[in-house]
Structures are given as structure tokens and as C-alpha cells.
Design a protein around this motif. Structure first.
Motif, PDB file in Angstrom:
ATOM      1  N   TRP A 193      33.403  25.743  47.452  1.00  0.00           N
ATOM      2  CA  TRP A 193      34.534  25.507  48.346  1.00  0.00           C
ATOM      3  C   TRP A 193      34.728  26.626  49.367  1.00  0.00           C
ATOM      4  O   TRP A 193      35.352  26.413  50.405  1.00  0.00           O
ATOM      5  CB  TRP A 193      35.813  25.328  47.521  1.00  0.00           C
ATOM      6  CG  TRP A 193      36.137  26.517  46.672  1.00  0.00           C
ATOM      7  CD1 TRP A 193      35.714  26.747  45.402  1.00  0.00           C
ATOM      8  CD2 TRP A 193      36.927  27.639  47.036  1.00  0.00           C
ATOM      9  NE1 TRP A 193      36.196  27.949  44.950  1.00  0.00           N
ATOM     10  CE2 TRP A 193      36.958  28.520  45.934  1.00  0.00           C
ATOM     11  CE3 TRP A 193      37.629  27.994  48.185  1.00  0.00           C
ATOM     12  CZ2 TRP A 193      37.651  29.721  45.949  1.00  0.00           C
ATOM     13  CZ3 TRP A 193      38.323  29.199  48.190  1.00  0.00           C
ATOM     14  CH2 TRP A 193      38.327  30.041  47.078  1.00  0.00           C
ATOM     15  N   SER A 194      34.224  27.817  49.088  1.00  0.00           N
ATOM     16  CA  SER A 194      34.427  28.933  50.022  1.00  0.00           C
ATOM     17  C   SER A 194      33.141  29.383  50.701  1.00  0.00           C
ATOM     18  O   SER A 194      33.175  30.270  51.554  1.00  0.00           O
ATOM     19  CB  SER A 194      35.051  30.130  49.296  1.00  0.00           C
ATOM     20  OG  SER A 194      34.141  30.678  48.369  1.00  0.00           O
TER      21      SER A 194
ATOM     22  N   ALA B 215      31.230  28.923  44.170  1.00  0.00           N
ATOM     23  CA  ALA B 215      31.829  29.204  45.475  1.00  0.00           C
ATOM     24  C   ALA B 215      31.581  28.080  46.465  1.00  0.00           C
ATOM     25  O   ALA B 215      31.647  28.293  47.673  1.00  0.00           O
ATOM     26  CB  ALA B 215      31.287  30.516  46.020  1.00  0.00           C
TER      27      ALA B 215
ATOM     28  N   TYR C 274      31.725  34.550  48.969  1.00  0.00           N
ATOM     29  CA  TYR C 274      31.626  34.663  47.517  1.00  0.00           C
ATOM     30  C   TYR C 274      32.698  35.610  46.957  1.00  0.00           C
ATOM     31  O   TYR C 274      33.209  35.384  45.871  1.00  0.00           O
ATOM     32  CB  TYR C 274      30.230  35.135  47.114  1.00  0.00           C
ATOM     33  CG  TYR C 274      29.170  34.090  47.335  1.00  0.00           C
ATOM     34  CD1 TYR C 274      28.929  33.105  46.392  1.00  0.00           C
ATOM     35  CD2 TYR C 274      28.400  34.085  48.491  1.00  0.00           C
ATOM     36  CE1 TYR C 274      27.958  32.148  46.589  1.00  0.00           C
ATOM     37  CE2 TYR C 274      27.426  33.128  48.706  1.00  0.00           C
ATOM     38  CZ  TYR C 274      27.202  32.154  47.748  1.00  0.00           C
ATOM     39  OH  TYR C 274      26.248  31.198  47.957  1.00  0.00           O
TER      40      TYR C 274
ATOM     41  N   TYR D  25      39.439  33.212  41.643  1.00  0.00           N
ATOM     42  CA  TYR D  25      39.269  32.905  40.221  1.00  0.00           C
ATOM     43  C   TYR D  25      39.949  33.955  39.346  1.00  0.00           C
ATOM     44  O   TYR D  25      40.587  33.611  38.346  1.00  0.00           O
ATOM     45  CB  TYR D  25      37.793  32.783  39.851  1.00  0.00           C
ATOM     46  CG  TYR D  25      37.143  31.540  40.397  1.00  0.00           C
ATOM     47  CD1 TYR D  25      37.755  30.306  40.299  1.00  0.00           C
ATOM     48  CD2 TYR D  25      35.907  31.589  41.022  1.00  0.00           C
ATOM     49  CE1 TYR D  25      37.163  29.163  40.805  1.00  0.00           C
ATOM     50  CE2 TYR D  25      35.302  30.456  41.521  1.00  0.00           C
ATOM     51  CZ  TYR D  25      35.933  29.239  41.412  1.00  0.00           C
ATOM     52  OH  TYR D  25      35.342  28.109  41.905  1.00  0.00           O
TER      53      TYR D  25
ATOM     54  N   ALA E 150      36.006  33.720  46.601  1.00  0.00           N
ATOM     55  CA  ALA E 150      35.995  32.876  45.409  1.00  0.00           C
ATOM     56  C   ALA E 150      36.226  33.713  44.155  1.00  0.00           C
ATOM     57  O   ALA E 150      37.005  33.315  43.277  1.00  0.00           O
ATOM     58  CB  ALA E 150      34.675  32.121  45.316  1.00  0.00           C
TER      59      ALA E 150
END
Length: 97
Positions: free
Chosen positions: A58-59, A56, A76, A83, A79
Motif C-alpha cells: 500500500w505504500s 508495503a 518501506y 505497523y 509502512a
């Protein structure tokens, strides 16, 4: 009788969906451990936290809620959802061919 695409395409879709599921489980497990205040000195908790933080990256801290638990769940959780959606969309596309 030769298929239009090799059999490996469907197997690749299954692998992609499985990897996406595992990534989402790791992220969900960290959210659960955080909310239940798991012992961060424990090796398993530390491993899950490190893996989730990497997944996670990037987030993480994307949202600026006042409550830290809300930032963890949103960052989280986002993310994990991305995904799952992306992995299963790719897998479904490969399975259709």
C-alpha cells in the motif's frame, strides 16, 4: 476472583505487538539490504524483498523522489512505522483492560 476480561486479552496484545515488530524488522531489513546493495540473486535477499514488498504494497511507490533510494526508504519506512505504531497502540489498549 474473576477478571473483567479474560487473560487471553493480554496475551493477544503481546502477540499483536510481536507481529508488528516482526513486520517492521522485515521492512527495515529490506531497506538495509537495498542501501547496502545486497545480491538480489541470493535466496534470503529475495525472500526478504518479496515479504517486504507484500507488507508495503500500500505504500510502495507512494512517494516520487528522484532518487530511487529515497523512494525505498520513504515507502518501506512509512509502512514499518505505521505497523509499529498501530500494532503497539492496539497492544497497549488490550493490556490496559
Amino acid at each position: 476472583m474473576s477478571p473483567r476480561y479474560p487473560n487471553g486479552t493480554k496475551q493477544a496484545g503481546t502477540v499483536i505487538a510481536t507481529v508488528a515488530d516482526i513486520m517492521a524488522v522485515i521492512l527495515g531489513l529490506w531497506i538495509l539490504m537495498y542501501l547496502l546493495d545486497a545480491n538480489r540473486a541470493n535466496d534470503l535477499v529475495q525472500f526478504i524483498h518479496d515479504a517486504a514488498r507484500w507488507l508495503a504494497g500500500w505504500s510502495h511507490d507512494l512517494f516520487t523522489f528522484d532518487a530511487e533510494w529515497a523512494r525505498v526508504v520513504a515507502g518501506y519506512g512509512l509502512a514499518a512505522v505505521v505497523y509499529l505504531v498501530a500494532g503497539h497502540a492496539i497492544a497497549n489498549r488490550l493490556h490496559r483492560d
